[in-house]
Design a protein around this motif. Structure first.
Motif, short mmCIF file in Angstrom:
data_model
loop_
_atom_site.label_atom_id
_atom_site.label_comp_id
_atom_site.label_asym_id
_atom_site.label_seq_id
_atom_site.Cartn_x
_atom_site.Cartn_y
_atom_site.Cartn_z
N THR A 1 0.89 -1.55 -0.20
CA THR A 1 0.10 0.45 0.03
C THR A 1 0.44 1.36 0.53
O THR A 1 2.33 1.06 0.78
CB THR A 1 -0.82 0.08 1.18
OG1 THR A 1 -0.15 -0.25 2.40
CG2 THR A 1 -2.02 -1.20 0.81
N GLN B 1 4.69 -7.75 0.63
CA GLN B 1 4.36 -7.51 1.74
C GLN B 1 4.85 -6.18 1.72
O GLN B 1 6.58 -5.80 2.14
CB GLN B 1 4.18 -7.68 3.38
CG GLN B 1 3.06 -8.91 3.28
CD GLN B 1 1.60 -8.43 2.31
OE1 GLN B 1 0.81 -7.80 3.33
NE2 GLN B 1 1.36 -9.56 2.03
N ARG C 1 4.13 -1.64 2.71
CA ARG C 1 3.69 -0.05 2.90
C ARG C 1 4.39 1.62 2.97
O ARG C 1 5.81 0.79 3.31
CB ARG C 1 2.65 0.04 3.98
CG ARG C 1 3.64 -0.33 5.20
CD ARG C 1 3.19 -0.06 7.12
NE ARG C 1 1.03 -0.93 6.68
CZ ARG C 1 0.90 -1.79 7.03
NH1 ARG C 1 2.31 -2.31 8.00
NH2 ARG C 1 0.43 -2.75 6.32
N SER D 1 -6.73 7.56 2.96
CA SER D 1 -6.44 6.91 1.60
C SER D 1 -5.09 6.08 1.07
O SER D 1 -4.88 7.02 1.05
CB SER D 1 -6.85 8.37 -0.28
OG SER D 1 -7.95 8.97 0.83
N ARG D 2 -5.87 4.99 0.38
CA ARG D 2 -4.23 4.25 -0.05
C ARG D 2 -4.72 4.15 -1.69
O ARG D 2 -5.07 3.40 -1.66
CB ARG D 2 -4.32 3.06 0.88
CG ARG D 2 -3.95 3.05 2.20
CD ARG D 2 -3.96 2.17 3.13
NE ARG D 2 -5.56 2.10 3.22
CZ ARG D 2 -6.56 2.93 3.73
NH1 ARG D 2 -6.35 4.03 4.61
NH2 ARG D 2 -7.70 2.49 4.04
N ILE D 3 -3.13 3.88 -1.96
CA ILE D 3 -3.05 3.00 -4.04
C ILE D 3 -2.54 1.43 -2.94
O ILE D 3 -1.57 1.59 -2.01
CB ILE D 3 -2.16 3.60 -4.65
CG1 ILE D 3 -3.10 5.32 -4.93
CG2 ILE D 3 -1.88 2.89 -5.70
CD1 ILE D 3 -1.64 5.33 -5.53
N VAL D 4 -3.43 1.14 -3.94
CA VAL D 4 -3.39 -1.07 -3.33
C VAL D 4 -2.85 -1.16 -4.71
O VAL D 4 -3.30 -1.26 -5.64
CB VAL D 4 -4.29 -1.86 -2.73
CG1 VAL D 4 -3.76 -2.99 -2.45
CG2 VAL D 4 -5.22 -1.09 -1.72
N GLU E 1 -8.31 2.38 -2.39
CA GLU E 1 -8.76 2.05 -1.00
C GLU E 1 -9.10 3.24 -0.09
O GLU E 1 -8.06 4.40 0.15
CB GLU E 1 -8.30 0.79 -0.85
CG GLU E 1 -8.57 0.41 0.78
CD GLU E 1 -7.94 -0.81 2.05
OE1 GLU E 1 -7.03 -0.42 2.48
OE2 GLU E 1 -7.96 -2.12 1.12
N ASP F 1 -1.78 -5.02 -5.39
CA ASP F 1 -1.96 -6.34 -5.59
C ASP F 1 -0.70 -7.37 -6.16
O ASP F 1 -0.98 -7.73 -7.20
CB ASP F 1 -3.26 -6.64 -6.05
CG ASP F 1 -3.57 -8.26 -6.07
OD1 ASP F 1 -3.12 -8.65 -4.66
OD2 ASP F 1 -3.65 -8.80 -6.84
N ASP G 1 0.09 5.10 1.31
CA ASP G 1 -0.84 6.16 1.99
C ASP G 1 -0.64 7.64 0.87
O ASP G 1 0.42 8.32 0.94
CB ASP G 1 -0.44 6.34 3.10
CG ASP G 1 -1.59 7.29 3.82
OD1 ASP G 1 -1.94 7.75 3.60
OD2 ASP G 1 -1.12 6.75 5.17
N TYR H 1 9.28 1.48 -3.06
CA TYR H 1 8.48 2.51 -1.94
C TYR H 1 9.32 1.74 -1.06
O TYR H 1 8.94 2.77 0.54
CB TYR H 1 7.21 0.70 -1.37
CG TYR H 1 7.76 -0.31 -1.74
CD1 TYR H 1 7.68 -0.84 0.10
CD2 TYR H 1 7.51 -1.28 -2.49
CE1 TYR H 1 8.49 -2.18 -0.42
CE2 TYR H 1 7.92 -2.27 -1.87
CZ TYR H 1 8.49 -2.84 -1.24
OH TYR H 1 8.72 -4.49 -0.56
N SER I 1 4.50 6.05 2.87
CA SER I 1 3.73 7.52 2.24
C SER I 1 3.93 8.30 1.32
O SER I 1 4.96 8.04 1.35
CB SER I 1 3.58 7.82 3.95
OG SER I 1 2.81 8.83 3.93
#
Length: 361
Positions: free
Chosen positions: A2, A225, A227, A216-219, A210, A221, A4, A251, A229
């Motif tokens: 994700t 795993q 994350r 709000s988050r860009i997910v 999402e 797939d 953020d 990321y 921001s």
């Protein structure tokens, strides 16, 4: 994984092609042609035309793009020309450049954890050298030189990329850049007129927005795993022709989030969600369900017929059928008072390519 984007204005989310990012994907395709069957003609012709000296240098440095692309090959601020993007890399400090060059394949700094680079941490340094040695003496010597003389090796890498541009990528970029620019303009227009959710879905079925009470988050797939921001920075989405089926995301701590998505239309696989592919593989892994699929592939069967055929109770058959149906592997039809089940051939036939696409994504 994700990203953020709570409070991030949509004008800080941009779609833009990058010559350096496309060169990184082209080098990856040359190193792993089996990942890129659509580019078979290009990889075969380009590999055959490479001068031995350039091919040797590419082999020496290929850990920066073979398994995945090093972060510096996916710029957060794409430029018009490769030279401008290489100039931006020259402005990195040595620690950031070396850490990004070696992090994926040759460092203990597990991606996303923000551990120190091998220039400043002895454990990371030893691990980088050990992993390079496992790939052979040529790469071991290369990593030793990177760690001993970061500035000199940065210049060496720049010359290598410039030589690739002269040897084959310049012509390739002139061929694909208009397609990539058109794709980026289309996604930018969708973002402006219909919103981020529509733009993300158009870029890839594996991208979604999402939103809830927490923000709000860009997910993305993927079978990973992570994350990060984008608050206070931005998000860049870069289309690629050579990248399919990979969907790459930058990321790591200290890096602006970037998503590198395939612009080409999918011809193989359905870009199914990772969870659905996993559910289908797990559903077929059970021995009894595998045996039942043998019958279901040959015709339509009711629950009682399957119970008789496999000497198990009707409730047991129902439980197995429920798993297969939840995974989307069955079709059903009612005939009188009977419900008949059959294997969904197109879905099962596509499972191999769906699995391969999901693990390469």
């Amino acid at each position: 994984m994700t990203i953020d984007i709570t409070g991030l204005p949509h004008e800080r989310i941009t779609f833009c092609p990058s010559p350096l990012a496309e060169l990184g994907n082209a080098l990856h395709a040359l190193s792993e042609p089996a990942h890129h069957p659509r580019q078979h003609a290009w990889t075969t012709a380009t590999s055959a035309a490479l001068k031995p000296e350039l091919a040797d240098r590419l082999h020496e440095a290929d850990f920066m793009w073979r398994s995945t692309r090093s972060d510096f090959l996916i710029p957060a601020q794409p430029r018009e020309t490769l030279a401008e993007e290489l100039d931006d890399i020259d402005r990195f400090d040595d620690e950031k450049f070396v850490g990004s060059a070696l992090e994926i394949s040759c460092s203990t700094a597990h991606y996303g954890r923000g551990l120190p680079s091998p220039l400043v941490d002895e454990q990371s340094r030893r691990r980088a050298l050990d992993l390079a040695a496992a790939r052979g003496p040529r790469q071991a010597a290369f990593v030793e030189r990177v760690l001993a003389d970061p500035a000199g090796m940065r210049a060496w890498i720049r010359r290598l990329l410039e030589d690739c541009d002269e040897a084959f990528f310049g012509d390739t970029w002139r061929r694909v850049r208009f397609q990539l620019a058109s794709d980026a303009r289309h996604k930018s227009e969708l973002l402006r007129r219909k919103g981020l959710a529509e733009a993300l879905a158009s870029a890839s079925p594996a991208l979604s927005l999402e939103e809830d009470a927490h923000g709000s988050r860009i997910v993305v797939d993927k079978l990973v795993q992570g994350r990060t921001s984008a608050q206070g920075t931005a998000v860049t989405l870069i289309p690629t022709v050579f990248g399919w089926p990979h969907l790459t995301a930058v990321y790591g701590p200290g890096w602006q989030p970037v998503i590198h998505y395939p612009a080409a239309a999918h011809e193989v696989g359905g870009t199914e969600p990772v969870d659905l592919v996993r559910a289908r593989v797990e559903a077929l892994a059970h021995p009894m369900r595998m045996n039942m699929c043998r019958s279901l592939a040959r015709g339509s069967y009711s629950t009682s017929e399957l119970a008789d055929a496999y000497a198990i109770t009707a409730p047991e058959v129902s439980r197995h059928l429920a798993v297969l149906k939840k995974a989307g592997l069955l079709t059903t039809q009612r005939r009188g008072r009977y419900v008949l089940h059959q294997l969904d051939f197109p879905v099962v036939a596509r499972l191999g390519s769906d699995f391969l696409e999901s693990v390469l994504r």
